[in-house]
Design an enzyme around this catalytic site. Structure first.
Site, PDB file in Angstrom:
ATOM      1  N   PHE A   4      51.004  33.422  31.558  1.00 12.47           N
ATOM      2  CA  PHE A   4      50.687  32.809  33.006  1.00 12.47           C
ATOM      3  C   PHE A   4      49.850  32.289  33.471  1.00 12.47           C
ATOM      4  N   TRP A   5      48.521  32.684  33.311  1.00 12.18           N
ATOM      5  CA  TRP A   5      47.634  31.563  34.532  1.00 12.18           C
ATOM      6  C   TRP A   5      47.440  30.151  33.684  1.00 12.18           C
ATOM      7  N   ASN A 136      42.845  40.929  46.473  1.00  7.74           N
ATOM      8  CA  ASN A 136      41.974  42.587  46.575  1.00  7.74           C
ATOM      9  C   ASN A 136      43.056  43.234  45.833  1.00  7.74           C
ATOM     10  N   PHE A 137      42.779  44.362  45.327  1.00  7.17           N
ATOM     11  CA  PHE A 137      43.492  45.702  44.812  1.00  7.17           C
ATOM     12  C   PHE A 137      44.912  45.493  44.592  1.00  7.17           C
ATOM     13  N   LEU A 138      44.566  44.746  43.518  1.00  5.90           N
ATOM     14  CA  LEU A 138      46.031  44.546  42.209  1.00  5.90           C
ATOM     15  C   LEU A 138      46.234  45.339  41.689  1.00  5.90           C
ATOM     16  N   SER A 146      51.658  46.043  31.503  1.00  9.79           N
ATOM     17  CA  SER A 146      52.585  45.087  29.875  1.00  9.79           C
ATOM     18  C   SER A 146      53.643  45.346  30.331  1.00  9.79           C
ATOM     19  N   THR A 172      38.000  38.301  42.958  1.00  7.99           N
ATOM     20  CA  THR A 172      37.236  39.201  41.872  1.00  7.99           C
ATOM     21  C   THR A 172      37.774  39.938  40.578  1.00  7.99           C
ATOM     22  N   LEU A 388      35.717  43.239  48.069  1.00 11.89           N
ATOM     23  CA  LEU A 388      34.860  44.845  48.692  1.00 11.89           C
ATOM     24  C   LEU A 388      35.752  45.377  46.978  1.00 11.89           C
TER      25      LEU A 388
HETATM   26  S1  MYA Z   1      40.860  42.932  40.381  1.00 14.99           S
HETATM   27  C1  MYA Z   1      41.219  44.881  40.305  1.00 14.99           C
HETATM   28  C2  MYA Z   1      42.476  44.713  39.501  1.00 14.99           C
HETATM   29  N1  MYA Z   1      43.226  45.507  39.052  1.00 14.99           N
HETATM   30  C3  MYA Z   1      42.775  46.871  38.448  1.00 14.99           C
HETATM   31  O1  MYA Z   1      41.510  45.991  37.427  1.00 14.99           O
HETATM   32  C4  MYA Z   1      43.143  48.129  38.537  1.00 14.99           C
HETATM   33  C5  MYA Z   1      43.947  48.540  36.433  1.00 14.99           C
HETATM   34  N2  MYA Z   1      44.716  47.842  36.187  1.00 14.99           N
HETATM   35  C6  MYA Z   1      46.010  47.750  36.593  1.00 14.99           C
HETATM   36  O2  MYA Z   1      46.435  48.100  37.188  1.00 14.99           O
HETATM   37  C7  MYA Z   1      46.530  47.014  35.834  1.00 14.99           C
HETATM   38  O3  MYA Z   1      46.197  46.923  34.873  1.00 14.99           O
HETATM   39  C8  MYA Z   1      47.257  44.843  36.537  1.00 14.99           C
HETATM   40  C9  MYA Z   1      47.890  43.678  35.175  1.00 14.99           C
HETATM   41  C10 MYA Z   1      48.023  45.274  37.568  1.00 14.99           C
HETATM   42  C11 MYA Z   1      45.437  44.332  36.923  1.00 14.99           C
HETATM   43  N3  MYA Z   1      43.543  39.458  38.216  1.00 14.99           N
HETATM   44  O4  MYA Z   1      51.883  43.258  34.083  1.00 14.99           O
HETATM   45  P1  MYA Z   1      51.169  42.829  33.153  1.00 14.99           P
HETATM   46  C12 MYA Z   1      46.864  39.056  33.402  1.00 14.99           C
HETATM   47  C13 MYA Z   1      43.958  38.261  37.712  1.00 14.99           C
HETATM   48  O5  MYA Z   1      52.326  42.518  32.027  1.00 14.99           O
HETATM   49  P2  MYA Z   1      49.090  44.616  33.350  1.00 14.99           P
HETATM   50  C14 MYA Z   1      41.693  42.614  41.535  1.00 14.99           C
HETATM   51  O6  MYA Z   1      42.397  43.275  42.402  1.00 14.99           O
HETATM   52  C15 MYA Z   1      46.811  38.897  32.191  1.00 14.99           C
HETATM   53  O7  MYA Z   1      45.593  38.242  31.850  1.00 14.99           O
HETATM   54  N4  MYA Z   1      45.123  38.411  36.364  1.00 14.99           N
HETATM   55  O8  MYA Z   1      49.132  43.779  32.423  1.00 14.99           O
HETATM   56  C16 MYA Z   1      42.049  40.807  42.543  1.00 14.99           C
HETATM   57  C17 MYA Z   1      48.034  37.991  31.816  1.00 14.99           C
HETATM   58  O9  MYA Z   1      48.059  36.564  32.049  1.00 14.99           O
HETATM   59  P3  MYA Z   1      48.255  35.696  30.855  1.00 14.99           P
HETATM   60  C18 MYA Z   1      45.035  39.378  35.832  1.00 14.99           C
HETATM   61  O10 MYA Z   1      47.732  45.462  32.903  1.00 14.99           O
HETATM   62  C19 MYA Z   1      43.009  39.831  41.657  1.00 14.99           C
HETATM   63  C20 MYA Z   1      49.026  39.025  33.052  1.00 14.99           C
HETATM   64  O11 MYA Z   1      47.950  39.126  34.482  1.00 14.99           O
HETATM   65  C21 MYA Z   1      44.355  40.657  36.331  1.00 14.99           C
HETATM   66  O12 MYA Z   1      51.028  45.479  33.694  1.00 14.99           O
HETATM   67  C22 MYA Z   1      43.659  38.552  41.583  1.00 14.99           C
HETATM   68  C23 MYA Z   1      49.622  40.027  32.327  1.00 14.99           C
HETATM   69  O13 MYA Z   1      50.294  41.015  33.460  1.00 14.99           O
HETATM   70  C24 MYA Z   1      43.132  40.642  37.324  1.00 14.99           C
HETATM   71  N5  MYA Z   1      43.254  41.702  37.043  1.00 14.99           N
HETATM   72  O14 MYA Z   1      48.251  44.815  35.159  1.00 14.99           O
HETATM   73  C25 MYA Z   1      44.809  38.283  41.213  1.00 14.99           C
HETATM   74  N6  MYA Z   1      44.502  41.367  35.173  1.00 14.99           N
HETATM   75  O15 MYA Z   1      48.906  36.489  30.480  1.00 14.99           O
HETATM   76  C26 MYA Z   1      44.836  37.079  41.284  1.00 14.99           C
HETATM   77  C27 MYA Z   1      45.763  40.623  34.537  1.00 14.99           C
HETATM   78  O16 MYA Z   1      47.778  34.483  32.089  1.00 14.99           O
HETATM   79  C28 MYA Z   1      45.467  36.422  42.185  1.00 14.99           C
HETATM   80  N7  MYA Z   1      46.337  40.138  34.878  1.00 14.99           N
HETATM   81  O17 MYA Z   1      46.864  36.201  30.448  1.00 14.99           O
HETATM   82  C29 MYA Z   1      45.296  34.618  42.676  1.00 14.99           C
HETATM   83  C30 MYA Z   1      45.552  33.894  43.444  1.00 14.99           C
HETATM   84  C31 MYA Z   1      46.799  33.985  44.563  1.00 14.99           C
HETATM   85  C32 MYA Z   1      46.655  33.815  45.690  1.00 14.99           C
HETATM   86  C33 MYA Z   1      46.777  32.468  46.447  1.00 14.99           C
HETATM   87  C34 MYA Z   1      47.082  31.518  47.902  1.00 14.99           C
HETATM   88  C35 MYA Z   1      46.543  30.011  47.650  1.00 14.99           C
HETATM   89  O1  JJ1 Z   2      29.674  51.271  36.820  1.00 15.64           O
HETATM   90  C1  JJ1 Z   2      29.474  51.491  35.914  1.00 15.64           C
HETATM   91  N1  JJ1 Z   2      28.941  51.544  34.755  1.00 15.64           N
HETATM   92  C2  JJ1 Z   2      28.296  52.821  34.449  1.00 15.64           C
HETATM   93  C3  JJ1 Z   2      28.553  54.231  34.114  1.00 15.64           C
HETATM   94  C4  JJ1 Z   2      28.656  53.706  32.729  1.00 15.64           C
HETATM   95  C5  JJ1 Z   2      29.490  54.619  32.499  1.00 15.64           C
HETATM   96  C6  JJ1 Z   2      29.937  54.348  30.601  1.00 15.64           C
HETATM   97  N2  JJ1 Z   2      30.771  53.298  30.893  1.00 15.64           N
HETATM   98  C7  JJ1 Z   2      26.715  52.450  34.125  1.00 15.64           C
HETATM   99  N3  JJ1 Z   2      25.542  53.925  33.936  1.00 15.64           N
HETATM  100  C8  JJ1 Z   2      24.695  53.371  33.874  1.00 15.64           C
HETATM  101  C9  JJ1 Z   2      23.456  53.895  35.274  1.00 15.64           C
HETATM  102  C10 JJ1 Z   2      21.872  53.893  34.388  1.00 15.64           C
HETATM  103  C11 JJ1 Z   2      21.301  54.276  35.820  1.00 15.64           C
HETATM  104  C12 JJ1 Z   2      19.520  54.287  35.476  1.00 15.64           C
HETATM  105  C13 JJ1 Z   2      18.895  53.180  35.384  1.00 15.64           C
HETATM  106  C14 JJ1 Z   2      20.252  52.485  34.467  1.00 15.64           C
HETATM  107  C15 JJ1 Z   2      21.659  52.249  34.201  1.00 15.64           C
HETATM  108  O2  JJ1 Z   2      26.521  51.693  33.807  1.00 15.64           O
HETATM  109  C16 JJ1 Z   2      30.236  49.876  35.719  1.00 15.64           C
HETATM  110  C17 JJ1 Z   2      28.975  48.506  36.371  1.00 15.64           C
HETATM  111  O3  JJ1 Z   2      28.500  48.311  35.524  1.00 15.64           O
HETATM  112  N4  JJ1 Z   2      31.397  49.709  36.429  1.00 15.64           N
HETATM  113  C18 JJ1 Z   2      32.567  49.265  35.775  1.00 15.64           C
HETATM  114  O4  JJ1 Z   2      32.400  49.296  34.747  1.00 15.64           O
HETATM  115  C19 JJ1 Z   2      34.306  49.674  37.443  1.00 15.64           C
HETATM  116  C20 JJ1 Z   2      34.174  48.415  37.068  1.00 15.64           C
HETATM  117  C21 JJ1 Z   2      33.971  47.624  37.077  1.00 15.64           C
HETATM  118  C22 JJ1 Z   2      34.503  46.128  37.075  1.00 15.64           C
HETATM  119  C23 JJ1 Z   2      35.007  45.632  38.850  1.00 15.64           C
HETATM  120  C24 JJ1 Z   2      35.919  44.721  38.485  1.00 15.64           C
HETATM  121  C25 JJ1 Z   2      36.781  45.059  40.293  1.00 15.64           C
HETATM  122  C26 JJ1 Z   2      37.928  44.482  41.093  1.00 15.64           C
HETATM  123  C27 JJ1 Z   2      37.825  43.331  42.122  1.00 15.64           C
HETATM  124  O5  JJ1 Z   2      38.026  43.589  43.340  1.00 15.64           O
END
Ligand code: MYA
Ligand code: JJ1
Length: 388
Positions: A4-5, A136-138, A146, A172, A388
Site C-alpha cells: 500500500f504505502w 488519528n484514531f485509525l 490483516s 503519528t 493526541l
Molecule cells: S496510528 C494508530 C493506529 N491504530 C492502532 O495501532 C490500533 C490497533 N491496530 C489496529 O487497529 C490495526 O492494526 C490497524 C491496521 C488499523 C492499525 N498507520 O488492514 P491491514 C498499514 C498507517 O491488513 P490491520 C493512527 O491512528 C500497513 O503498513 N498504516 O492491517 C494514525 C499495511 O500497509 P503496507 C498502517 O493490522 C494513522 C496495511 O496498513 C498502520 O488490520 C495514520 C495493512 O492493512 C498505521 N498505524 O490494520 C494513517 N498500521 O502493506 C495514515 C498498519 O503498505 C494517514 N498500516 O505496509 C495518511 C494520510 C491520509 C490523509 C491524506 C490527506 C491528504
Molecule cells: O507506556 C509505555 N511503556 C511503559 C510500560 C511498559 C510495559 C511493558 N511493555 C514503560 N514503562 C517504564 C516506565 C519507567 C518508569 C520509571 C522510570 C523508568 C521508566 O516503558 C509505552 C511508551 O513508552 N507506550 C506504548 O508502548 C503505547 C504505544 C506507543 C505508540 C503510540 C502510537 C500512537 C498512535 C498515534 O495516534
C-alpha cells in the site's frame, strides 16, 4: 515490502539517498472535479458511516471500539482508553469537518467495526504554512485485522480531505512506515510508584526498596512558583502570543490562532489542563504549561483496571526556568491523582526529563507527513507538534 504505502505520495525509503529532491509537496493538487466522487468500495458485509459525535449513542460506540481495539504497548499489558469527552474535544476543533469522522459498520448488526478521523490544522514546515489534516484514531476491530481494511480507510479519508481542497496530512504511529520525519521516545515520570510497580508499568530498581522508591518520587503538596495558576478564558490572547513566539523556533509546528488556543488549551476537566505564571508584580503572563489526560486500561490485573496518565502537551518558558515550570506541572498532576506523567523528547523537553526523574519508556512514536517531503528529516528537538 509495503504494497500500500509504495503507492502513496510519501517519502519512500528508496529516495532517502537522493538529495536532489526538494522540500515541499511531493505531488501537485489535482482539480477538484478530478477527485473521486464516491466512496471506495468496502467488503459486501460492511458500510460507511459518517459519524455525528454530538450523538451520545454513536460517541459511546466509538469509545467502546477504541477502548477494546485501539493501541496497546508491545507486551499487551496496557491499552489507551480515550474518554468520550476527550474524543469529542479531539475531533471537533474549530472548522472541523463531520465528513472526516469516518466509521465502518457491519450492515446487519450495525456494529461499529472500524474508524479513522481527520481534523483540519495549519502546520508550518520551515517557512511554509500548510493546510493539513491531522489523521488519528485509525482502528480496525481485532477480529477483522490483516484483511487490508486499513488501506481502504486511509484512501477514503484521503478522498474526503481532497474534497476540501487539502492535499497534505500529519500523523503519528508506533510502527515504522515510509518514512518518518522524526522518531521520538516516550519518557515517564512516576507519580504513584507503588501502583505503577503493582500493575507492571515499572519495576523496582536494583538495590531499591518500595519505601526508598516512594521517597525518590515524592513531590511538594502545591506548586512552588509564585503566580502559578490555572489558565482561564481571559488568558487566551496572552497565551496565544506566548505560544506563537515559542513555536516559531521549531522546524515543524502548528500555526495556532486564538480560536485554536481556546479550543486546544483552555482547561476541560479530565481532558486538558493548562497553567500559567502571571507575574505577581506586572500581571504579565510569562510562562505556560499544559497536559492532556489519557488513561490506559490495565489488562489482566487483579487489583487495578486503569492507569491515570497525563501527557505533556505545549509548554513555554520565558521567565520561570522550564525545569521549574514542569516541576509545578508534576505537582498539580500528583495533586489531581494522576499515576504517571508522560512526555516525548520533542521541543526542549530533553532539558528537564532526566533532572525531573523521568525515565525512558519502551515505546517510540514516529511522526509522518503525507505528500510533503522534508529532506533528511528533523531531530525530535526540532519538532514543535504534539498530536493526541
Ligand atoms: S496510528 C494508530 C493506529 N491504530 C492502532 O495501532 C490500533 C490497533 N491496530 C489496529 O487497529 C490495526 O492494526 C490497524 C491496521 C488499523 C492499525 N498507520 O488492514 P491491514 C498499514 C498507517 O491488513 P490491520 C493512527 O491512528 C500497513 O503498513 N498504516 O492491517 C494514525 C499495511 O500497509 P503496507 C498502517 O493490522 C494513522 C496495511 O496498513 C498502520 O488490520 C495514520 C495493512 O492493512 C498505521 N498505524 O490494520 C494513517 N498500521 O502493506 C495514515 C498498519 O503498505 C494517514 N498500516 O505496509 C495518511 C494520510 C491520509 C490523509 C491524506 C490527506 C491528504
Ligand atoms: O507506556 C509505555 N511503556 C511503559 C510500560 C511498559 C510495559 C511493558 N511493555 C514503560 N514503562 C517504564 C516506565 C519507567 C518508569 C520509571 C522510570 C523508568 C521508566 O516503558 C509505552 C511508551 O513508552 N507506550 C506504548 O508502548 C503505547 C504505544 C506507543 C505508540 C503510540 C502510537 C500512537 C498512535 C498515534 O495516534
Amino acid at each position: 515490502r509495503h504494497k500500500f504505502w509504495e503507492t502513496q505520495p510519501v517519502g519512500q525509503f528508496r529516495d532517502a539517498a537522493d538529495t536532489s529532491l526538494p522540500d515541499g509537496p511531493i505531488e501537485l493538487p489535482t482539480p477538484l472535479s478530478e477527485v473521486r466522487a464516491d466512496p471506495y468500495p468496502l467488503p459486501a458485509a460492511f458500510e460507511w458511516l459518517t459519524c455525528d459525535l454530538d450523538d451520545d449513542a454513536l460517541l459511546a460506540d466509538l469509545y467502546s471500539l477504541l477502548a477494546h481495539n485501539y493501541v496497546e504497548d508491545d507486551e499487551n499489558m496496557f491499552r489507551f482508553n480515550y474518554s468520550p469527552a476527550f474524543l469529542r474535544w479531539a475531533l471537533k476543533p474549530p472548522s472541523f469537518f463531520r465528513a472526516w469522522h469516518i466509521g465502518v459498520r457491519a450492515k446487519e448488526s450495525k456494529k461499529l467495526v472500524a474508524f479513522i478521523s481527520g481534523v483540519p490544522a495549519r502546520i508550518r514546515a520551515r517557512d511554509d504554512v500548510v493546510r493539513m489534516a491531522e489523521i488519528n484514531f485509525l482502528c480496525v476491530h481485532k477480529k477483522l485485522r490483516s484483511k487490508r481494511l486499513a488501506p481502504v480507510l486511509i484512501r477514503e479519508v484521503t478522498r474526503r480531505v481532497h474534497q476540501e481542497n487539502i492535499w497534505q496530512a500529519a500523523y503519528t504511529a508506533g510502527v515504522v512506515l515510509p518514512t518518518p520525519i522524526t522518531t521520538c521516545r516516550y519518557w515517564h515520570r512516576s507519580l504513584n510508584p507503588k501502583k505503577l510497580i503493582d500493575v507492571g508499568f515499572s519495576r523496582l530498581g536494583p538495590r531499591m526498596t518500595m519505601s526508598r522508591t516512594v521517597r525518590l518520587y515524592k513531590l511538594p503538596d502545591a506548586p512552588l512558583t509564585p503566580g502559578f495558576r490555572r489558565m482561564e478564558l481571559r488568558d487566551v490572547a496572552a497565551v496565544t502570543r506566548l505560544l506563537r513566539a515559542y513555536l516559531a523556533k521549531f522546524v515543524v509546528a502548528p500555526d495556532f490562532d486564538e480560536l485554536d488556543v481556546e479550543h486546544w488549551l483552555l482547561p476541560q476537566e479530565d481532558v486538558v489542563d493548562s497553567y500559567l505564571v502571571e507575574s505577581p508584580e506586572t500581571h504579565e503572563v510569562t510562562d505556560f504549561c499544559s497536559f492532556y489526560t489519557l488513561p490506559s486500561s490495565v489488562l489482566n490485573n487483579a487489583n487495578y483496571v486503569t492507569l491515570k496518565a497525563a501527557y505533556s502537551y505545549y509548554n513555554v518558558s520565558t521567565k520561570t526556568p522550564l525545569q521549574q515550570l514542569m516541576n509545578d506541572a508534576l505537582i498539580v498532576a500528583k495533586q489531581k491523582n494522576y499515576d504517571v506523567f508522560n512526555a516525548l523528547d520533542v521541543m526542549e523537553n530533553e532539558s528537564f526529563l532526566k533532572e525531573l526523574k523521568f525515565g525512558p519508556g519502551d515505546g517510540q512514536l514516529h511522526y509522518y507527513l503525507y505528500n510533503y517531503r522534508i529532506r533528511n528529516g528533523i531531530k525530535p528537538s526540532e519538532l514543535g507538534l504534539v498530536l493526541l
